[in-house]
Write an enzyme that holds these catalytic residues in place. Structure first.
Site, PDB file in Angstrom:
ATOM      1  N   THR A  78       0.875  -1.171   0.000  1.00  0.00           N
ATOM      2  CA  THR A  78       0.000   0.000   0.000  1.00  0.00           C
ATOM      3  C   THR A  78       0.912   1.219   0.000  1.00  0.00           C
ATOM      4  O   THR A  78       1.540   1.554   1.004  1.00  0.00           O
ATOM      5  CB  THR A  78      -0.927   0.011   1.226  1.00  0.00           C
ATOM      6  OG1 THR A  78      -1.804  -1.127   1.153  1.00  0.00           O
ATOM      7  CG2 THR A  78      -1.769   1.275   1.257  1.00  0.00           C
TER       8      THR A  78
ATOM      9  N   LYS B 110      -7.381   1.519  -3.273  1.00  0.00           N
ATOM     10  CA  LYS B 110      -7.090   1.153  -1.878  1.00  0.00           C
ATOM     11  C   LYS B 110      -7.338   2.345  -0.958  1.00  0.00           C
ATOM     12  O   LYS B 110      -7.797   2.185   0.184  1.00  0.00           O
ATOM     13  CB  LYS B 110      -5.645   0.673  -1.760  1.00  0.00           C
ATOM     14  CG  LYS B 110      -5.219   0.280  -0.324  1.00  0.00           C
ATOM     15  CD  LYS B 110      -6.039  -0.875   0.223  1.00  0.00           C
ATOM     16  CE  LYS B 110      -5.646  -1.221   1.662  1.00  0.00           C
ATOM     17  NZ  LYS B 110      -4.350  -1.912   1.771  1.00  0.00           N
TER      18      LYS B 110
ATOM     19  N   LYS C 114      -0.249   5.331   8.428  1.00  0.00           N
ATOM     20  CA  LYS C 114       0.527   5.464   7.194  1.00  0.00           C
ATOM     21  C   LYS C 114      -0.403   5.525   5.992  1.00  0.00           C
ATOM     22  O   LYS C 114      -0.255   6.382   5.110  1.00  0.00           O
ATOM     23  CB  LYS C 114       1.505   4.292   7.062  1.00  0.00           C
ATOM     24  CG  LYS C 114       2.406   4.332   5.839  1.00  0.00           C
ATOM     25  CD  LYS C 114       1.862   3.565   4.626  1.00  0.00           C
ATOM     26  CE  LYS C 114       1.864   2.072   4.873  1.00  0.00           C
ATOM     27  NZ  LYS C 114       1.427   1.324   3.650  1.00  0.00           N
TER      28      LYS C 114
END
Length: 301
Positions: A111, A186, A254
């Site tokens: 990711t 995502k 994050k």
């Protein structure tokens, strides 16, 4: 034991020489499913002992550098922590791009930012290679069970080549558009998850204050419009303060940082997401860096 995987059946697919870079919570079982499906797997991990243990357990090979790991591979899978980690294993004289054979495909499950996905797509093309950004959803359980949802960006013809091999660890492997589209999808996923977990936290905290049987409440509302994966899989553990699952608060922050940076670029307004990000900062301040993301409820106790 470096990883465990749940037994599953695999769709027929020709055995392919592949490499897997990064054997963390997600990468180790993903690579193991590739081996179990009959592919010839070479692995690399920054901590070499993990790669050695994985190879002993699952019968593949391990290499000392990404460049060595990808030699002879027609497909290279990668799953590391962030943009910097990705550059460390892909770029440079010992990176994957330097060792891959012409026409090989790099499928990145990190990711990361949409920007780095587009950069690596261009770098790959310049070397006669291919790149697919392919972040995953489903957590550690999805990786162990080989049931990850994978969102892919890149050239559709290249995606079609990767899909049969990636079926070893995925239940859905979907082409979302040009390079960067997987990472952007995502981000949409993480926006949804952040809002759902906060709402579920508030609902459970309210139910506890109201002296309701929260397990019974969750069973009832889980059969109606409030049903979600988070409710089904995390509701009852949230109620008892159990947070020892795979997706840590540090990782969520994050991811949300990537979301908020992208929103600054494209002008999207994300007030709830920005607020929940600060709530996760509160959890970190409580010492919950490695708690599961469902630990948002701890702020409300």
């Amino acid at each position: 034991m470096t990883a465990t995987i749940a037994p599953r059946s695999y769709e027929p697919c020709a055995s392919t020489p592949v490499a897997f870079l990064g054997l963390g919570v997600m990468g180790a079982p993903m690579a193991a499913h590739l081996a179990a499906a009959g592919h010839q797997v070479t692995v690399y991990n920054r901590t070499a002992a993990k790669a050695e243990q994985w190879a002993q357990q699952f019968g593949g090979r391990h290499a000392a550098t990404p460049r060595e790991a990808v030699q002879g591979a027609r497909m290279v899978f990668c799953c590391v922590g962030n943009d910097d980690d990705l550059r460390a294993v892909v770029e440079g004289e010992n990176g994957a791009l330097a060792g891959m054979e012409s026409g090989a495909i790099l499928v990145d499950h990190t990711t990361a930012s949409a920007q780095i996905a587009r950069e690596l797509y261009v770098q790959a093309l310049q070397r006669g290679l291919h790149f697919i950004d392919a972040p995953v959803s489903g957590g550690e359980a999805g990786a162990v069970n080989g049931q990850l949802t994978v969102m892919c960006g890149g050239d559709e013809a290249v995606f079609e080549q990767a899909a049969p091999v990636a079926a070893a660890f995925s239940r859905a492997f979907t082409h979302m558009g040009p390079s960067g589209s997987g990472q952007l999808t995502k981000m949409v996923n993480q926006i949804c998850v952040a809002g759902l977990v906060q709402a579920l936290s508030e609902a459970i905290a309210f139910g506890l204050r109201a002296d309701l049987d929260v397990n019974k409440v969750l069973d009832v509302i889980g059969k109606g419009a409030a049903q979600s994966w988070q409710l089904d899989n995390r509701g009852k553990t949230m109620a008892v303060g159990k947070f020892d699952f795979g997706f840590a608060v540090d990782w969520m922050r994050k991811d949300l940082n990537l979301v908020l940076e992208e929103a600054q670029r494209n002008g999207a307004r994300l007030p709830v997401t920005a607020l929940v990000d600060q709530f996760y900062a509160d959890v970190q301040a409580m010492g919950g860096n490695r708690w599961d993301t469902s630990s948002l409820i701890q702020r409300l106790r």
